[in-house]
Design a protein around this motif. Structure first.
Motif, PDB file in Angstrom:
ATOM      1  N   ASP A   1     -56.274  56.176 -54.427  1.00  0.00           N
ATOM      2  CA  ASP A   1     -57.484  55.518 -53.917  1.00  0.00           C
ATOM      3  C   ASP A   1     -58.674  55.783 -54.839  1.00  0.00           C
ATOM      4  O   ASP A   1     -59.461  54.875 -55.140  1.00  0.00           O
ATOM      5  CB  ASP A   1     -57.800  55.992 -52.496  1.00  0.00           C
ATOM      6  N   GLU A   2     -58.799  57.027 -55.310  1.00  0.00           N
ATOM      7  CA  GLU A   2     -59.883  57.380 -56.235  1.00  0.00           C
ATOM      8  C   GLU A   2     -59.750  56.599 -57.536  1.00  0.00           C
ATOM      9  O   GLU A   2     -60.747  56.093 -58.067  1.00  0.00           O
ATOM     10  CB  GLU A   2     -59.859  58.887 -56.534  1.00  0.00           C
ATOM     11  N   VAL A   3     -58.532  56.501 -58.059  1.00  0.00           N
ATOM     12  CA  VAL A   3     -58.297  55.762 -59.302  1.00  0.00           C
ATOM     13  C   VAL A   3     -58.663  54.291 -59.106  1.00  0.00           C
ATOM     14  O   VAL A   3     -59.314  53.681 -59.963  1.00  0.00           O
ATOM     15  CB  VAL A   3     -56.829  55.926 -59.761  1.00  0.00           C
ATOM     16  N   ARG A   4     -58.274  53.720 -57.993  1.00  0.00           N
ATOM     17  CA  ARG A   4     -58.597  52.308 -57.738  1.00  0.00           C
ATOM     18  C   ARG A   4     -60.104  52.100 -57.635  1.00  0.00           C
ATOM     19  O   ARG A   4     -60.623  51.084 -58.131  1.00  0.00           O
ATOM     20  CB  ARG A   4     -57.895  51.830 -56.470  1.00  0.00           C
ATOM     21  N   ASN A   5     -60.811  53.034 -57.004  1.00  0.00           N
ATOM     22  CA  ASN A   5     -62.274  52.926 -56.935  1.00  0.00           C
ATOM     23  C   ASN A   5     -62.888  52.980 -58.332  1.00  0.00           C
ATOM     24  O   ASN A   5     -63.812  52.221 -58.649  1.00  0.00           O
ATOM     25  CB  ASN A   5     -62.859  54.030 -56.052  1.00  0.00           C
ATOM     26  N   LYS A   6     -62.387  53.879 -59.163  1.00  0.00           N
ATOM     27  CA  LYS A   6     -62.894  53.978 -60.536  1.00  0.00           C
ATOM     28  C   LYS A   6     -62.603  52.699 -61.306  1.00  0.00           C
ATOM     29  O   LYS A   6     -63.441  52.236 -62.088  1.00  0.00           O
ATOM     30  CB  LYS A   6     -62.263  55.173 -61.262  1.00  0.00           C
ATOM     31  N   LEU A   7     -61.418  52.120 -61.086  1.00  0.00           N
ATOM     32  CA  LEU A   7     -61.087  50.860 -61.759  1.00  0.00           C
ATOM     33  C   LEU A   7     -62.046  49.751 -61.347  1.00  0.00           C
ATOM     34  O   LEU A   7     -62.484  48.955 -62.191  1.00  0.00           O
ATOM     35  CB  LEU A   7     -59.649  50.449 -61.442  1.00  0.00           C
ATOM     36  N   THR A   8     -62.387  49.701 -60.079  1.00  0.00           N
ATOM     37  CA  THR A   8     -63.339  48.700 -59.599  1.00  0.00           C
ATOM     38  C   THR A   8     -64.682  48.876 -60.305  1.00  0.00           C
ATOM     39  O   THR A   8     -65.288  47.910 -60.772  1.00  0.00           O
ATOM     40  CB  THR A   8     -63.503  48.810 -58.068  1.00  0.00           C
ATOM     41  N   GLU A   9     -65.138  50.136 -60.407  1.00  0.00           N
ATOM     42  CA  GLU A   9     -66.395  50.420 -61.102  1.00  0.00           C
ATOM     43  C   GLU A   9     -66.296  50.044 -62.576  1.00  0.00           C
ATOM     44  O   GLU A   9     -67.240  49.474 -63.144  1.00  0.00           O
ATOM     45  CB  GLU A   9     -66.752  51.900 -60.956  1.00  0.00           C
ATOM     46  N   LEU A  10     -65.169  50.346 -63.203  1.00  0.00           N
ATOM     47  CA  LEU A  10     -64.999  50.016 -64.618  1.00  0.00           C
ATOM     48  C   LEU A  10     -64.960  48.513 -64.848  1.00  0.00           C
ATOM     49  O   LEU A  10     -65.498  48.012 -65.841  1.00  0.00           O
ATOM     50  CB  LEU A  10     -63.734  50.676 -65.173  1.00  0.00           C
ATOM     51  N   HIS A  11     -64.351  47.755 -63.927  1.00  0.00           N
ATOM     52  CA  HIS A  11     -64.333  46.296 -64.056  1.00  0.00           C
ATOM     53  C   HIS A  11     -65.751  45.732 -63.933  1.00  0.00           C
ATOM     54  O   HIS A  11     -66.113  44.802 -64.675  1.00  0.00           O
ATOM     55  CB  HIS A  11     -63.400  45.653 -63.032  1.00  0.00           C
ATOM     56  N   ALA A  12     -66.556  46.274 -63.043  1.00  0.00           N
ATOM     57  CA  ALA A  12     -67.947  45.828 -62.913  1.00  0.00           C
ATOM     58  C   ALA A  12     -68.723  46.158 -64.193  1.00  0.00           C
ATOM     59  O   ALA A  12     -69.515  45.337 -64.681  1.00  0.00           O
ATOM     60  CB  ALA A  12     -68.607  46.487 -61.697  1.00  0.00           C
ATOM     61  N   LEU A  13     -68.478  47.327 -64.735  1.00  0.00           N
ATOM     62  CA  LEU A  13     -69.117  47.712 -65.989  1.00  0.00           C
ATOM     63  C   LEU A  13     -68.698  46.768 -67.116  1.00  0.00           C
ATOM     64  O   LEU A  13     -69.524  46.309 -67.909  1.00  0.00           O
ATOM     65  CB  LEU A  13     -68.741  49.158 -66.338  1.00  0.00           C
ATOM     66  N   GLU A  14     -67.412  46.433 -67.157  1.00  0.00           N
ATOM     67  CA  GLU A  14     -66.912  45.506 -68.170  1.00  0.00           C
ATOM     68  C   GLU A  14     -67.611  44.154 -68.065  1.00  0.00           C
ATOM     69  O   GLU A  14     -68.043  43.585 -69.077  1.00  0.00           O
ATOM     70  CB  GLU A  14     -65.403  45.339 -68.017  1.00  0.00           C
ATOM     71  N   ARG A  15     -67.737  43.636 -66.848  1.00  0.00           N
ATOM     72  CA  ARG A  15     -68.391  42.332 -66.664  1.00  0.00           C
ATOM     73  C   ARG A  15     -69.835  42.383 -67.166  1.00  0.00           C
ATOM     74  O   ARG A  15     -70.312  41.444 -67.821  1.00  0.00           O
ATOM     75  CB  ARG A  15     -68.331  41.910 -65.204  1.00  0.00           C
ATOM     76  N   SER A  16     -70.539  43.456 -66.868  1.00  0.00           N
ATOM     77  CA  SER A  16     -71.927  43.592 -67.336  1.00  0.00           C
ATOM     78  C   SER A  16     -71.990  43.632 -68.850  1.00  0.00           C
ATOM     79  O   SER A  16     -72.837  42.970 -69.468  1.00  0.00           O
ATOM     80  CB  SER A  16     -72.568  44.861 -66.761  1.00  0.00           C
TER      81      SER A  16
END
Length: 157
Positions: free
Chosen positions: A98-113
């Motif tokens: 769950d923690e890894v998936r949350n980090k992935l979500t944050e990283l995808h948002a960072l990538e989009r920015s």
């Protein structure tokens, strides 16, 4: 000649080489009680038996998967207690997933920015003077928005 496993007590350097865990980390794990204290030779040098190699290999694997020290401690305790249910290991792994998936979500948002920043620069100002770069302006706006959301001291507004 044997080439695998520990034939007898080995020094910390040999253990480090066999497990891929560096010497300071082995000392740290010993200091925090993640691994049992080493036996000592009369000279004071640490020596380790086969169980230490197995344990350090397990710990290294856990750390390679990103488990925290406390999660590793819990997993190690499960390897030593036949009375406990494997559901405990699954639950630890699920929380970590769950923690890894949350980090992935944050990283995808960072990538989009970052994609927007780079695209904006490419379209608007690439090759121009750095102070007029849209990336620098966007980063400044992002920092200002973050400050406004958290207040002056990192506390919520």
């Amino acid at each position: 000649m044997k080439t695998s496993g520990i034939e007898g007590p080995v020094t910390i350097g040999v253990l480090a080489g066999r497990t891929g865990v560096n010497v300071p980390t082995i000392r740290y794990y010993e200091g925090i009680g993640l691994i049992p204290p080493a036996q000592r030779r009369p000279s004071g040098h640490r020596v380790y038996g086969p169980a230490a190699q197995q344990l350090l290999t397990f710990i290294r694997s856990c750390r390679d998967f990103g488990f925290s020290i406390e999660q590793v401690r819990a997993l190690v305790s499960l390897t030593e207690d036949g009375e406990r249910d494997c559901v405990e290991a699954r639950d630890i792994a699920q929380r970590h997933l769950d923690e890894v998936r949350n980090k992935l979500t944050e990283l995808h948002a960072l990538e989009r920015s970052l994609v927007r920043f780079v695209s904006s620069c490419t379209a608007a100002c690439a090759g121009g003077p750095a102070p007029k770069c849209t990336i620098l302006k966007d980063l400044g706006r992002a920092a200002a928005a973050t400050s406004a959301e958290t207040g002056c001291c990192g506390q919520g507004a």
